[in-house]
Design an enzyme around this catalytic site. Structure first.
Site, short mmCIF file in Angstrom:
data_model
loop_
_atom_site.label_atom_id
_atom_site.label_comp_id
_atom_site.label_asym_id
_atom_site.label_seq_id
_atom_site.Cartn_x
_atom_site.Cartn_y
_atom_site.Cartn_z
N ARG A 1 30.27 33.79 -24.80
CA ARG A 1 29.28 34.83 -25.18
C ARG A 1 29.69 36.23 -24.74
NH1 ARG A 1 25.92 30.66 -23.61
NH2 ARG A 1 25.04 29.60 -25.43
N LYS A 11 33.98 48.18 -33.30
CA LYS A 11 33.83 47.24 -34.42
C LYS A 11 34.93 46.20 -34.30
CE LYS A 11 31.78 49.83 -38.24
NZ LYS A 11 31.99 50.24 -39.62
N GLU A 43 44.43 58.44 -42.35
CA GLU A 43 43.17 58.52 -41.59
C GLU A 43 43.09 59.85 -40.83
OE1 GLU A 43 40.82 56.32 -42.05
OE2 GLU A 43 41.78 54.42 -42.56
N LYS A 102 36.68 60.83 -33.75
CA LYS A 102 36.06 59.51 -33.92
C LYS A 102 35.05 59.25 -32.80
CE LYS A 102 36.13 54.85 -35.26
NZ LYS A 102 36.77 53.73 -35.90
N GLU A 161 26.05 52.35 -36.50
CA GLU A 161 26.00 52.70 -37.92
C GLU A 161 24.61 52.54 -38.50
OE1 GLU A 161 29.28 50.82 -39.94
OE2 GLU A 161 29.23 52.29 -41.54
N ARG A 203 27.77 57.74 -39.05
CA ARG A 203 29.07 57.06 -39.03
C ARG A 203 29.65 56.92 -40.44
NH1 ARG A 203 30.62 52.60 -34.40
NH2 ARG A 203 32.65 52.09 -35.24
N ASN A 207 33.72 57.05 -43.86
CA ASN A 207 34.10 56.35 -45.09
C ASN A 207 34.59 57.27 -46.19
OD1 ASN A 207 33.77 53.63 -44.50
ND2 ASN A 207 31.55 53.85 -44.59
N HIS A 234 36.96 55.98 -48.73
CA HIS A 234 36.99 54.53 -48.55
C HIS A 234 36.27 53.76 -49.64
CE1 HIS A 234 38.84 55.45 -44.77
NE2 HIS A 234 38.85 54.19 -44.36
N HIS A 239 38.65 51.10 -50.73
CA HIS A 239 38.38 49.66 -50.57
C HIS A 239 38.46 48.96 -51.92
CE1 HIS A 239 36.07 50.33 -46.56
NE2 HIS A 239 37.32 49.98 -46.33
N HIS A 265 46.40 49.83 -46.21
CA HIS A 265 45.06 50.43 -46.17
C HIS A 265 45.13 51.96 -46.33
CE1 HIS A 265 40.91 51.11 -45.05
NE2 HIS A 265 41.31 51.92 -44.08
#
Ligand SMILES: NC(=O)c1ccc[n+]([C@@H]2O[C@H](COP(=O)([O-])OP(=O)(O)OC[C@H]3O[C@@H](n4cnc5c(N)ncnc54)[C@H](O)[C@@H]3O)[C@@H](O)[C@H]2O)c1
Ligand SMILES: [Zn+2]
Length: 363
Positions: free
Chosen positions: A121, A143, A185, A227, A237, A242, A246, A249, A253, A266
């Site tokens: 956990r 993340k 980025e 960032k 988010e 946040r 994107n 993106h 994506h 990417h």
């Protein structure tokens, strides 16, 4: 060594950035008192270059360590690899007080962070990013996650590291395609938050691509600050802040998904996505022609793709409809008003989206 503090409600941590700092990792971590046994997760390519230095540094600090390797590449961000790893760690660390060290690029960071989040956990972990993209992006913000056959990053958590430790010297062995990948980025950070950063990349792109350590150090630090500010303002988010990360993106994506993650890295897909987002912003009379050109020129200057190959506009639109970031089928794009200032806009006419894709495609 530069220090950037990521201040969160709970679980604040530092990002340390420097040159030739990897041999001191063990002694720095020792002061954190996060455990007695370092579980180092990496891949063979990275471990071959940096594994020994890291193991020695823990040894010298009186911390035992063990290296766990997973295959190189995105396929390691899978449930299978993650749970095989967790079983191996459970066997090894039964009577120990372990913490995890993610030594590698974004794939290792996301996977190792995920393992740290769910094993017992949650046990402490630190990020030791070795790719440019990981140093400026994926290692910061908490993340963590893995992919499913149904889509990328579909299983995961917000789980903050105890420390992010970036040695710029690791970038010396990074292939230039990976450096460019991260530069996409970095350009994004300039567009969303800092016109001076954008100008810095314009001015120094050649030195950066040649691996100039001082320039890379400055760039990593400036990107990390951006960032960090975004993450501090919107850790989970939930506030819409946040989402500016994107930029490029939504298109990007969709390009990655439509090409089954094979054609483009990417950053390359995001570069195409930023071209399209800049075009869309121009078509909506938000962005001047001159600034649109500056964005697209810089993307070309660093050697990122100039136009999308082998994919049709309809394929991109279809992939976009499956994007988890599209809420209830309503389109949402981060658009740029000027370099350094963006805005989230929804309900954009389909015809304009199609035009923006077409203007940046070969066929
Ligand atoms: N968690 C987040 O917020 C976040 C943000 C952006 C991206 N990501 C994830 O990050 C991943 C992409 O990260 P990436 O671009 O670092 O890819 P990656 O981890 O696959 O690394 C790219 C390649 O470079 C190699 N490499 C890394 N460091 C090296 C070094 N110092 N010398 C030589 N080779 C080196 C790796 O072995 C790999 O082959 C994706 O899975 C993406 O989903 C996560
Ligand atoms: Zn990205």
């Amino acid at each position: 060594m530069k220090t950037i503090k990521v201040s969160l409600k709970e679980n604040s941590y530092n990002i340390l950035i420097g040159q030739k700092i990897l041999p001191r990792l063990g002694s720095v971590v020792k002061t954190f008192k996060i455990g007695d046994d370092a579980i180092i997760i990496s891949n063979p390519n990275i471990a071959r270059r940096y594994g020994k230095i890291v193991i020695r540094s823990f040894h010298q600090a009186g911390i035992t360590s063990k290296l766990f390797l997973v295959p190189e590449g995105e396929q390691s961000k899978s449930a299978e690899v993650a749970f095989t790893l967790i079983s191996a760690i459970a066997t090894y660390a039964a009577l120990k007080k372990p913490f995890i060290v993610a030594l590698g690029g974004g794939v290792i960071g996301d996977l190792a962070g995920f393992v740290a989040a769910v094993y017992r956990r949650g046990i402490p972990y630190i990020q030791v990013p070795t790719s440019f993209l990981a140093q400026i992006d994926s290692a910061i913000g908490g993340k963590v996650g893995i992919d499913l056959p149904e889509g990328k990053n579909l299983v995961g958590a917000f789980y903050q590291p105890k420390l992010v430790y970036s040695d710029i010297d690791c970038l010396a062995s990074l292939p230039v395609r990976q450096l460019r990948n991260g530069l996409a980025e970095a350009i994004k950070y300039g567009i969303i938050a800092d016109k001076n950063l954008f100008a810095f990349i314009e001015k120094n792109h050649q030195l950066l691509l040649n691996g100039d350590r001082a320039k890379l150090l400055e760039l990593v630090e400036r990107c990390c600050r951006i960032k960090t500010n975004v993450v501090q303002a919107d850790e989970k988010e939930t506030k819409g802040i946040r989402s500016i990360l994107n930029f490029g993106h939504t298109f990007g994506h969709a390009i990655e998904a439509a090409s089954y993650y094979r054609t483009y890295q990417h950053g390359e897909a995001i570069a195409l996505g930023m071209r399209m987002a800049a075009d869309l912003s121009f078509k909506l009379k938000r962005l001047s022609l001159q600034e649109k050109k500056r964005i697209q020129d810089l993307i070309s200057l660093v050697g990122l793709p100039q136009e999308m190959q082998d994919l049709k506009t309809a394929q991109i639109l279809k992939a976009m409809r499956h994007d988890k970031k599209f809420s209830a089928g309503k389109n949402k794009f981060v658009l740029v008003n000027r370099i350094g200032k963006v805005q989230l806009v929804s309900g954009i006419p389909l015809g304009l989206i199609q035009d923006a894709i077409r203007s940046n495609s070969k066929s």
